[in-house]
Scaffold this motif. Structure first.
Motif, PDB file in Angstrom:
ATOM      1  N   THR A   1       0.801  -9.212   9.843  1.00 47.21           N
ATOM      2  CA  THR A   1       2.167  -8.285   9.979  1.00 47.21           C
ATOM      3  C   THR A   1       2.139  -7.360   8.965  1.00 47.21           C
ATOM      4  O   THR A   1       2.156  -7.560   7.918  1.00 47.21           O
ATOM      5  N   LYS A   2       2.362  -6.030   9.091  1.00 48.05           N
ATOM      6  CA  LYS A   2       2.675  -5.059   8.347  1.00 48.05           C
ATOM      7  C   LYS A   2       4.034  -4.206   8.505  1.00 48.05           C
ATOM      8  O   LYS A   2       4.288  -3.869   9.539  1.00 48.05           O
ATOM      9  N   LEU A   3       4.733  -4.273   7.486  1.00 45.40           N
ATOM     10  CA  LEU A   3       5.892  -3.599   7.534  1.00 45.40           C
ATOM     11  C   LEU A   3       5.964  -2.233   6.915  1.00 45.40           C
ATOM     12  O   LEU A   3       5.557  -2.138   5.820  1.00 45.40           O
ATOM     13  N   PRO A   4       6.576  -1.016   7.757  1.00 43.40           N
ATOM     14  CA  PRO A   4       6.402   0.236   6.985  1.00 43.40           C
ATOM     15  C   PRO A   4       7.779   0.223   6.090  1.00 43.40           C
ATOM     16  O   PRO A   4       8.792  -0.399   6.139  1.00 43.40           O
ATOM     17  N   PHE A   5       7.698   1.151   5.138  1.00 44.54           N
ATOM     18  CA  PHE A   5       9.025   1.328   4.283  1.00 44.54           C
ATOM     19  C   PHE A   5       8.865   2.949   4.246  1.00 44.54           C
ATOM     20  O   PHE A   5       7.934   3.645   4.189  1.00 44.54           O
ATOM     21  N   SER A   6      10.074   3.561   4.250  1.00 52.43           N
ATOM     22  CA  SER A   6      10.404   4.893   4.356  1.00 52.43           C
ATOM     23  C   SER A   6      10.738   5.542   2.842  1.00 52.43           C
ATOM     24  O   SER A   6      11.069   4.615   1.819  1.00 52.43           O
ATOM     25  N   LYS A   7      10.522   6.761   2.659  1.00 52.59           N
ATOM     26  CA  LYS A   7      10.796   7.581   1.503  1.00 52.59           C
ATOM     27  C   LYS A   7      12.057   7.227   0.987  1.00 52.59           C
ATOM     28  O   LYS A   7      12.321   7.125  -0.396  1.00 52.59           O
TER      29      LYS A   7
ATOM     30  N   HIS B   1       0.977  -1.080   0.006  1.00 54.05           N
ATOM     31  CA  HIS B   1      -0.096   0.069   0.179  1.00 54.05           C
ATOM     32  C   HIS B   1       0.878   1.143   0.180  1.00 54.05           C
ATOM     33  O   HIS B   1       1.334   1.481   0.987  1.00 54.05           O
ATOM     34  N   THR B   2       0.866   1.781  -1.272  1.00 49.88           N
ATOM     35  CA  THR B   2       2.035   3.114  -1.365  1.00 49.88           C
ATOM     36  C   THR B   2       1.465   4.171  -0.743  1.00 49.88           C
ATOM     37  O   THR B   2       2.197   5.011  -0.179  1.00 49.88           O
ATOM     38  N   GLY B   3       0.119   4.304  -0.459  1.00 57.65           N
ATOM     39  CA  GLY B   3      -0.554   5.663   0.282  1.00 57.65           C
ATOM     40  C   GLY B   3      -0.161   5.376   1.708  1.00 57.65           C
ATOM     41  O   GLY B   3       0.237   6.517   2.456  1.00 57.65           O
ATOM     42  N   ASN B   4      -0.199   4.095   2.320  1.00 63.80           N
ATOM     43  CA  ASN B   4      -0.169   4.074   3.783  1.00 63.80           C
ATOM     44  C   ASN B   4       1.468   3.764   4.030  1.00 63.80           C
ATOM     45  O   ASN B   4       1.968   3.767   5.255  1.00 63.80           O
ATOM     46  N   ALA B   5       2.444   3.543   2.927  1.00 60.02           N
ATOM     47  CA  ALA B   5       3.725   3.101   2.865  1.00 60.02           C
ATOM     48  C   ALA B   5       3.837   1.913   4.064  1.00 60.02           C
ATOM     49  O   ALA B   5       4.774   2.171   4.646  1.00 60.02           O
TER      50      ALA B   5
END
Length: 272
Positions: free
Chosen positions: A245-251, A232-236
């Motif tokens: 599990t949801k892993l965040p990705f940074s800019k 999900h690119t909107g929520n990154a």
């Protein structure tokens, strides 16, 4: 792998636009630009870049930019740089393929075009390395038969990580790793079984040791792309298969997310 590059284009505005997109990729290192055939040839011979962005249908015909530049390179160089054609028309695509160009990108250039081209470069380089690794040794380089046999077997087997601690050897099949999470100077390795194993190495150590499908997406996370079920690119965030599990990705690692999306779409893929 990093690629030094030269831009050869008679349109200065196009040069700036190409460079602006290329500069957003850490894999690409700008060397110089040229606006005509002679300048371009001289720059390539002087700097021997790994990559050349080449306009073959120039606005200014006096620049003499065309696919003929590739033929001229063969007169002087044993190893020809990868050529990416950048032009406004589709008409010359077939001819460009006959010159064995790496990619044919239509202007105005888009970021995803660069993503796909970089993936092609990495894939081609990876296959070349495999071929070299599997090639038989030169006659003068004699090796014991048992050693050669061991190399062949190691190429066929999946990667095994050995987590060693005080005489305890823990063996993990890399295919079973969903993701790795930084924890100060150690790293937590999360397996598809739900188990977690701690290794006393930094995440940066694993980033340098592991290749695709392991991709760094955050200062704290490396993910195995084979376990991504949703991005999900909107929520990154990236979702891990069969878990909550949801892993965040940074800019700062957004380019890696673009590469993952592009690589997944290159497989047996249907978008609805």
């Amino acid at each position: 792998m990093n690629y030094s590059y030269i831009i050869i284009d008679d349109d200065q505005e196009s040069v700036l636009k190409t460079k602006a997109i290329a500069d957003s990729f850490s894999e690409l290192t700008f060397v110089a630009s040229a606006h005509n055939y002679v300048e371009g040839l001289n720059l390539i011979l002087e700097h021997t870049p790994q990559l050349v962005f080449l306009e073959i249908d120039p606005v200014d015909k006096k620049s003499m930019l065309s696919l003929a530049l590739i033929n001229e390179l063969h007169r002087y160089l044993k190893v020809i740089p990868k050529i990416i054609v950048t032009t406004r028309k589709k008409d010359l695509a077939f001819e460009a393929i006959e010159y064995d160009v790496t990619a044919y990108m239509l202007k105005p250039l888009s970021r995803i075009d660069f993503v796909k081209s970089i993936l092609k470069l990495k894939k081609a380089d990876g296959e070349e390395e495999k071929i070299l690794a599997q090639s038989p040794p030169e006659p003068q380089e004699e090796k014991p038969v048992s050693f050669v046999h061991h190399e062949t077997l190691s190429q066929q087997k999946p990667l095994i990580l050995c987590i060693k601690s005080y005489g305890d050897y823990r063996y993990i099949d890399a295919r079973d790793i969903c993701y790795l999470q930084a924890d100060n100077n150690s790293t937590d390795i999360h397996l598809n079984s739900g188990e977690m194993v701690t290794a006393f190495k930094t995440l940066k150590h694993f980033e340098s040791a592991l290749s695709y499908p392991f991709v760094r997406i955050h200062n704290s996370y490396i993910v195995n792309c084979n376990y991504i079920s949703r991005i999900h690119t909107g929520n990154a965030v990236c979702y891990i298969k069969n878990t909550t599990t949801k892993l965040p990705f940074s800019k700062s690692y957004k380019i890696n997310i673009d590469l993952i999306i592009s690589e997944i779409s290159n497989g047996n893929y249907l978008e609805i």
